[in-house]
Motif scaffolding. Structure first.
Motif, PDB file in Angstrom:
ATOM      1  N   ILE A  78       0.703  -1.419   0.178  1.00  0.00           N
ATOM      2  CA  ILE A  78       0.194  -0.051  -0.106  1.00  0.00           C
ATOM      3  C   ILE A  78       0.848   1.057   0.009  1.00  0.00           C
ATOM      4  O   ILE A  78       1.937   1.253   0.829  1.00  0.00           O
ATOM      5  N   ASN A  80       0.641   4.842   1.078  1.00  0.00           N
ATOM      6  CA  ASN A  80       0.015   5.883   1.800  1.00  0.00           C
ATOM      7  C   ASN A  80       0.237   7.260   1.578  1.00  0.00           C
ATOM      8  O   ASN A  80       1.525   7.839   1.598  1.00  0.00           O
ATOM      9  N   ASN A  85      -4.839   6.666  -0.470  1.00  0.00           N
ATOM     10  CA  ASN A  85      -4.017   5.381  -0.532  1.00  0.00           C
ATOM     11  C   ASN A  85      -4.033   4.583  -1.744  1.00  0.00           C
ATOM     12  O   ASN A  85      -5.198   4.481  -2.448  1.00  0.00           O
ATOM     13  N   LYS A 111      -9.108   3.694   4.665  1.00  0.00           N
ATOM     14  CA  LYS A 111      -7.923   3.289   4.784  1.00  0.00           C
ATOM     15  C   LYS A 111      -7.815   1.856   5.777  1.00  0.00           C
ATOM     16  O   LYS A 111      -6.821   1.139   5.386  1.00  0.00           O
ATOM     17  N   ARG A 112      -8.198   1.986   6.886  1.00  0.00           N
ATOM     18  CA  ARG A 112      -8.294   0.888   7.784  1.00  0.00           C
ATOM     19  C   ARG A 112      -8.830  -0.467   7.009  1.00  0.00           C
ATOM     20  O   ARG A 112      -8.235  -1.385   7.089  1.00  0.00           O
ATOM     21  N   THR A 115      -6.012  -1.721   4.570  1.00  0.00           N
ATOM     22  CA  THR A 115      -5.132  -2.464   5.231  1.00  0.00           C
ATOM     23  C   THR A 115      -5.326  -3.654   5.677  1.00  0.00           C
ATOM     24  O   THR A 115      -4.710  -4.659   5.477  1.00  0.00           O
ATOM     25  N   ASN A 119      -4.019  -7.371   4.837  1.00  0.00           N
ATOM     26  CA  ASN A 119      -3.486  -8.352   5.593  1.00  0.00           C
ATOM     27  C   ASN A 119      -4.360  -9.975   5.481  1.00  0.00           C
ATOM     28  O   ASN A 119      -3.610 -10.960   5.346  1.00  0.00           O
ATOM     29  N   SER A 520      -0.225  -2.807  13.940  1.00  0.00           N
ATOM     30  CA  SER A 520      -0.090  -1.696  13.071  1.00  0.00           C
ATOM     31  C   SER A 520      -0.408  -0.748  13.867  1.00  0.00           C
ATOM     32  O   SER A 520      -1.354  -0.573  14.559  1.00  0.00           O
ATOM     33  N   PRO A 528       2.256   5.844   8.058  1.00  0.00           N
ATOM     34  CA  PRO A 528       2.397   4.525   9.155  1.00  0.00           C
ATOM     35  C   PRO A 528       3.508   4.487  10.160  1.00  0.00           C
ATOM     36  O   PRO A 528       4.577   4.598   9.545  1.00  0.00           O
ATOM     37  N   LYS A 531       4.214  -1.204  11.139  1.00  0.00           N
ATOM     38  CA  LYS A 531       3.303  -2.208  10.138  1.00  0.00           C
ATOM     39  C   LYS A 531       3.421  -3.475  10.349  1.00  0.00           C
ATOM     40  O   LYS A 531       4.413  -4.047  10.010  1.00  0.00           O
ATOM     41  N   ASP A 532       2.368  -3.961  10.878  1.00  0.00           N
ATOM     42  CA  ASP A 532       2.112  -5.260  11.209  1.00  0.00           C
ATOM     43  C   ASP A 532       3.452  -6.040  11.846  1.00  0.00           C
ATOM     44  O   ASP A 532       4.018  -6.975  11.101  1.00  0.00           O
TER      45      ASP A 532
END
Lengths: 760, 186
Positions: A78, A80, A85, A111-112, A115, A119, A520, A528, A531-532
């Motif tokens: 992604i 940002n 995005n 955006k959420r 993401t 995932n 995240s 961000p 990141k994960d």
């Protein structure tokens, strides 16, 4: 379909998918975007099938349907941007080279979900099974912490149940609820004041003049005058007028006392409420709102609102009563003359309507300029050291001069408009007074009207423009109050982002087991921070966290103490999601010494004791000794009772750090986090402190964030963080063998040391 | 430690000034920007970047100057390192300017408000229905008084509850009805 976005939201999409031979059941999960690939607003859908073979894209606006082979799309990521995005992936071209393609775009509103979509995609390609109750969907089922209703719109968390149902003014009135009697008294006072001021012209004109002073006779319409043509009546009515004036004074005193009583209490209560609400809010709120603005809110807005109710509302009542009474009286005396009085009213109203918006605009400009001048002043005075260091005094003076000139200009503007409006108004009033003298004079001579009636008229004429002027500025007062009130209620209604869940568990202490699972985090969607990331820290570990500035090290520390909530993913302590641990337990058992050190105004002992007010003097000294602060504190003339904090004795950076370490150690935490806590100290002091800490926290988990490797000399685990990801984790020995980031840092610092030793 | 190893560990790309002479921008098959970087002053071979990202140094006041050209911020392709800096977009031909500008407009997505159909207040939130340069949309503001930003050149930025941003470059050119709907918040 997994509960990310479903086709229930738009039946036509399900239709389109079916027309391409893909029934709903075949879709594993789908995501609705609000931007089309060409960057305009529009609805597009991305979906992945149950077998994870295909990615489908359907544009609702252009009705284009694309199918991608999931195997061909490599390493999706992604981008940002500031407000939008994009989801991108690599495909191989005919020569086997990477080629980036755009799969979709959305604004920050989704955006959420974007993401989460990525995932899920990542997990399905790894053949992981995802259930409907997966943790990742929790963020889309957020509930209002006040009433527990699931937000109707997850992107925009507005709880309509808890939202203010009452109007703002009514809500403000509730502050006066306890002062019902005061309010009634004030209201009675107002009605009486109004009655007296309406009666006075009648007494002086129609009674005192027409019935007492004038010689007995009959007017043209047959009513008698001079019926009380005796000296004693002069005394009676002059005495009555005097008595009324006295009564008005007394009423004024009663009203003033009631007001004073109410207003001070109401202001105090508003301030208390705002402060209580503020202190409950999460750290992120304070990041977003400047301190100056918040202080203003507590001080200024409360006063503004109070003055509206204390000065504005009574004035409104009295002016309204006066206006209604006047109109009735005037019409009953002589309707023709009244019409003459009313002629200028529409002109004045039009004038105000035309000029007032201009007036407001220049007024708000004035306000903005004065606040930016204040801001500039605060800025320069706070930065006095830097101003002096670069000898910029003259420039700053010039800059101030510019702001002051701007303010002067705005002030002039406001005055110019005011000067335009008010003379015209008084001219109009003057004109109608003269018209009354003229027409009234003719009528008095023609005996259609008594002289007393005319003086009553002139008396009322002066009174009628009072309410008019007030009504035209009243709207202004209302907007001002609404501004202040909306700011105040914004704070009061602000729901703390971090709250204890109803079934949160209290812990007496922790084992010290910390786990991050797919965490995240960002402060701002376009940037961000983490990141994960996933990692595990075992009880008693001494973990060193290294990485570049801005890589996300401190954020990890902040998430462990739940200063902020993760954007997605979960943080566990001793196997429990920290969202289910009482914040009190977290803060009681995890001590963090951060880069930002704040010493409150008070003694050094007070500052150390801040974490545990019940600690004894002995414990304070022990903590200070462990933090290697005891010696320097003893050297101070007033020892532990030395005043520190703003405006008092200034301590050096290293000294302040040591006090804050003592503060953390006094808490006897299960988990200790040192976030660059020793950066301002020399290596020797740092070593002394770290040894003392080691003795104190045996068997407890310690996390040390540092740039200098020397700080981490006795860590058993090193974690290297880079760009929001954990790139390496393991024992120092393992990482040296791996020759990655840690090795690089080690080599660099070692090299610098070598060079110093070689005398370069 | 051997010198050579240390050097290679800390190797960093040197950012250059990008001009028509050393930089050839082209549209990639995926619709993004590719860059061929020449090194006219040295004998280094040309470098090809499949995808580059332009960023503005002064996005608000000077969107056409000081454009940083960077590698994408992914694990594989560098960490968003700067390849070079364009001092002024005017130094490039029209086609290149348009290519880069289109990508920049994507990045700093700030649709222009062309018409405001309605502004409704409900529970202290403002709901907007508007026509923008990127098509019709609706958005929500939580506190109008702090989410309108006015610049010296009269430009207005409006920040919504999601963190999106809308702009009005010439408030005086906005039709009267639209302007009246936002006037009180300015």
């Amino acid at each position: 379909m997994l509960p990310l976005n479903t086709f229930d939201e738009n039946k036509s999409v399900a239709e389109a998918f079916r027309s391409h031979g893909i029934p709903d059941e075949q879709i594993y999960f789908a995501f609705r975007e609000d931007l089309t690939c060409d960057g305009n607003f529009g609805e597009e859908w991305l979906a992945i099938d149950q077998e994870a073979n295909h990615l489908y894209r359907y544009s609702v606006s252009s009705q284009v349907f694309d199918v991608f082979d999931l195997k061909d799309l490599e390493r999706p990521y992604i981008d940002n941007y500031t407000t939008s995005n994009r989801l991108l992936a690599y495909v191989k071209d005919e020569n086997g080279n990477d080629q980036t393609i755009v799969l979709g775009a959305c604004t920050n509103a989704c955006k959420r979900k974007l993401t989460a979509f990525l995932n899920l995609w990542d997990r399905v390609t790894k053949d992981l099974k995802i259930e409907n109750d997966d943790h990742i969907f929790d963020q889309f089922n957020a509930k209002c912490p006040k009433c527990g209703t699931v937000y109707p719109d997850q992107q925009r968390r507005i709880c309509e149940v808890c939202a203010k149902k009452k109007g703002m003014l009514v809500r403000l009135l509730s502050y006066f609820g306890d002062f019902k009697w005061h309010f009634i008294v004030v209201l009675l006072c107002l009605i009486m004041t109004s009655a007296i001021s309406l009666a006075s012209p009648i007494i002086s004109g129609q009674i005192l003049y027409d019935q007492v002073i004038t010689a007995p006779g009959v007017t043209s319409d047959g009513s008698a005058v001079g019926t009380m043509h005796e000296v004693k009546y002069v005394f009676v009515f002059v005495g009555l007028l005097f008595g009324l004036a006295l009564l008005q004074l007394l009423i004024g005193i009663v009203q003033g006392r009631c007001n004073a009583h109410m207003s001070t209490r109401v202001t105090k209560r508003m301030r208390d409420d705002i402060f209580t609400a503020l202190s409950k809010l999460s750290l992120s709120y304070f990041n977003k709102n400047s301190t100056g603005r918040l202080i203003n809110r507590v001080n200024y807005d409360a006063i503004k609102i109070r003055s509206f109710y204390i000065d504005g509302v009574p004035a409104l009542i009295i002016h309204s009563l006066n206006f209604i009474g006047l109109t009735i009286f005037l019409f009953s005396i002589n309707w023709q003359l009244t019409l003459i009085v009313f002629v200028p009213i529409p002109i004045i109203v039009i004038l105000f309507r035309r000029m007032l918006p201009k007036f407001w605009r220049s007024f708000s400009k004035l306000w903005r300029r004065s606040s930016s001048m204040n801001g500039m002043l605060a800025d320069t005075l706070n930065g006095a050291r830097v101003v002096k260091a670069f000898s910029k005094e003259a420039e700053e003076t010039n800059r101030f001069h510019k702001y002051a000139t701007g303010l002067y200009g705005a002030n002039m503007n406001v005055n110019k408009i005011a000067i335009m409006i008010f003379p015209v108004v008084s001219l109009l009033i003057g004109l109608s007074a003269q018209a009354i003298w003229g027409f009234g004079g003719i009528k008095v001579i023609g005996k259609e009207m008594t002289w007393g009636q005319m003086t009553t008229y002139l008396g009322y004429l002066g009174m009628i423009f009072g309410p008019l002027g007030f009504f035209s500025t009243f709207t202004n007062l209302i907007t001002d109050t609404i501004n202040s009130a909306s700011r105040m209620f914004e704070t009061l209604d602000q729901i703390p982002e971090i709250t204890d869940s109803p079934d949160a568990v209290a812990f007496d202490s922790f084992q010290g087991d910390i786990e991050f699972s797919h965490v995240s985090f960002h402060y701002n969607p376009s940037n961000p921070i983490l990141k994960d990331i996933s990692f595990k820290i075992h009880p008693g570990d001494n973990v060193g966290v290294v990485g570049h500035t801005g890589s996300g090290k401190s954020t990890i520390a902040n998430l462990i103490t739940r200063m902020y909530d993760t954007v997605s993913g979960t943080v566990y302590i001793d196997g429990t999601d920290i969202k289910n641990i009482k914040q009190q337990s977290l803060r009681r058992n995890i001590a963090i010494v951060s880069q930002e050190i704040y010493l409150f105004a008070g003694t050094i002992a007070d500052n150390i004791r801040y974490s545990r007010p019940e600690a004894s003097m002995k414990e304070i000294i022990e903590a200070a000794r462990a933090a290697n602060a005891h010696d320097f504190i003893m050297q101070l003339p007033e020892g532990y009772e030395t005043q520190v904090g703003s405006g008092s004795r200034s301590l050096s950076g290293g000294e302040r750090q040591r006090i804050s370490i003592a503060r953390a150690l006094l808490l006897q935490p299960s988990i200790l986090i040192l976030d660059e806590a020793t950066a301002a100290m020399d290596n020797e002091t740092e070593r002394l402190i770290s040894e003392a800490i080691d003795k104190l926290v045996v068997g407890k988990t310690t996390i040390t964030v540092a740039h200098r490797l020397s700080t981490l000399h006795n860590c058993n685990v090193i974690m290297a963080v880079e760009n929001g990801e954990v790139v390496e984790m393991g024992s120092p020995k393992e990482l040296m063998e791996k020759k990655g980031d840690y090795y690089k840092l080690y080599t660099l610092q070692n090299d610098q040391l070598q060079q110093v030793m070689a005398g370069n | 430690m051997e010198e050579v190893e240390l050097e290679s560990l800390f190797e960093r790309r040197e950012s250059v000034r990008l001009t028509q002479e050393n930089a050839v921008f082209s549209k990639s098959p995926g619709g993004l920007i590719s860059l061929t970087l020449r090194h006219p002053e040295s004998d280094k071979p040309d470098e090809f970047f499949e995808r580059v990202i332009p960023l503005r140094g002064f996005p608000i006041t000077d969107p056409e100057q000081f454009i940083s050209i960077r590698e994408p911020d992914t694990k594989e392709k560098g960490r968003g390192a700067e390849i070079g800096l364009i001092y002024d977009m005017k130094e490039f031909d029209q086609a290149t300017q348009e290519l880069i500008r289109a990508e920049l407009d994507r990045h700093y997505f700030t649709p222009e408000l062309l018409k405001i159909y309605s502004v409704k207040e409900k529970f202290g939130y403002l709901y907007f229905e508007a026509e923008t340069s990127a098509g019709p949309t609706s958005f929500v503001l939580n506190n109008p008084y702090s989410n309108f930003r006015t610049f010296d050149d009269e430009r207005i930025f409006i920040y919504d509850i999601d963190g999106n941003c809308f702009q009005i470059s010439h408030p005086e050119k906005l039709d009267k009805a639209s302007y009246r709907r936002i006037e009180i918040y300015l």
